[in-house]
Design an enzyme around this catalytic site. Structure first.
Site, PDB file in Angstrom:
ATOM      1  CG  HIS A 103      -2.091  -0.891   1.130  1.00 21.44           C
ATOM      2  ND1 HIS A 103      -3.184  -0.788   1.957  1.00 21.44           N
ATOM      3  CD2 HIS A 103      -2.363  -1.910   0.279  1.00 21.44           C
ATOM      4  CE1 HIS A 103      -4.071  -1.701   1.612  1.00 21.44           C
ATOM      5  NE2 HIS A 103      -3.603  -2.407   0.614  1.00 21.44           N
ATOM      6  CD  GLU A 105      -2.124   4.173   3.193  1.00 20.45           C
ATOM      7  OE1 GLU A 105      -1.770   3.460   2.217  1.00 20.45           O
ATOM      8  OE2 GLU A 105      -3.303   4.300   3.542  1.00 20.45           O
ATOM      9  CB  CYS A 154      -6.628  -0.521   5.233  1.00 17.92           C
ATOM     10  SG  CYS A 154      -4.906  -1.083   5.139  1.00 17.92           S
ATOM     11  CB  CYS A 203      -2.066   1.753   6.167  1.00 19.63           C
ATOM     12  SG  CYS A 203      -1.633   0.895   4.624  1.00 19.63           S
TER      13      CYS A 203
END
EC number: 3.5.4.33
Lengths: 143, 143
Positions: free
Chosen positions: B52, B54, B82, B85
């Site tokens: 991801h 992040e 999410c 993260c």
């Protein structure tokens, strides 16, 4: 029996972490009975909070399989996964999670609604005493 | 005003993701007003659920700073983080989180007890419409 066998190998990984001054957590991932990834915590070495054993092993396993989903895999970890790792385990749609010691303070089980994928089978407490002793000993020696 | 300026750059990153067929989420990390990391979602390219925006940006930022903690940093992300993260953001002890669109289904805000570090300042809704439109458009075109 096979859960204990694989957890012993995860414990070996955790011991490597301890030798390197890392919080001793080790992980093994198997797919159809074959080991496809093993890793230990490397947050200090890499100075990276994302370098938990589970994260490294998930990346290794998906590279080994050539796909992002681990629905046919079992992840063995010596300590109950944290929020971050449980989130990664959920995205990977892991088939089975087997952990050793519980982590009431940082573990994912505290969280609600439940964070894992609903199809992920979970078994805790495998070699629990050895797994938790390793972490306790590490922090006692740090003090 | 500066929140919008940096969020625009995070949106540029999200647009790169969309061009590559990735769910369009972009991230920018600043430290004392200076950009130290920028990244977009790469889960498809890398076939890795941990990739991801992040996570990539946190690893980049800690490498740039030479330390694991981001307590003097602000992370701008186009979509509410999410579980995974948010867990990483908590470990990094992030100073400030600024996000664009909310994510009621996958976002960390659903979770209790709260998963972020108690000292992390949070601001949501910056360029919210543009951030959410980018994601909606992506999924409409996918269908």
């Amino acid at each position: 029996m096979s859960h204990e066998l694989f957890m012993r190998k995860a414990l070996e990984e955790a011991a490597f972490a301890a030798e390197e001054g890392e919080i001793p957590v080790g992980v093994l991932i198997t797919c159809k009975g074959k080991i496809i990834a093993r890793a230990h915590n490397q947050t200090e070495r890499l100075q990276d909070v994302t370098a938990h054993a589970e994260m490294i092993a998930i990346t290794m396993a998906t590279a080994a399989l050539g796909g992002k989903y681990l629905n046919e895999c079992t992840l063995y970890v010596t300590l109950e996964p944290c929020t971050m790792c449980a989130g990664a385990i959920a995205w990977a749609q892991l088939g089975e999670l087997v952990y050793g010691a519980s982590d009431p303070q940082r573990g994912y089980k505290r969280l609600s609604p439940p964070v894992l994928h609903p199809r992920t089978k979970v078994t805790g407490g495998i070699l629990e005493t050895e797994c938790s002793q390793l972490v306790k000993k590490f922090f006692q020696e740090k003090r």
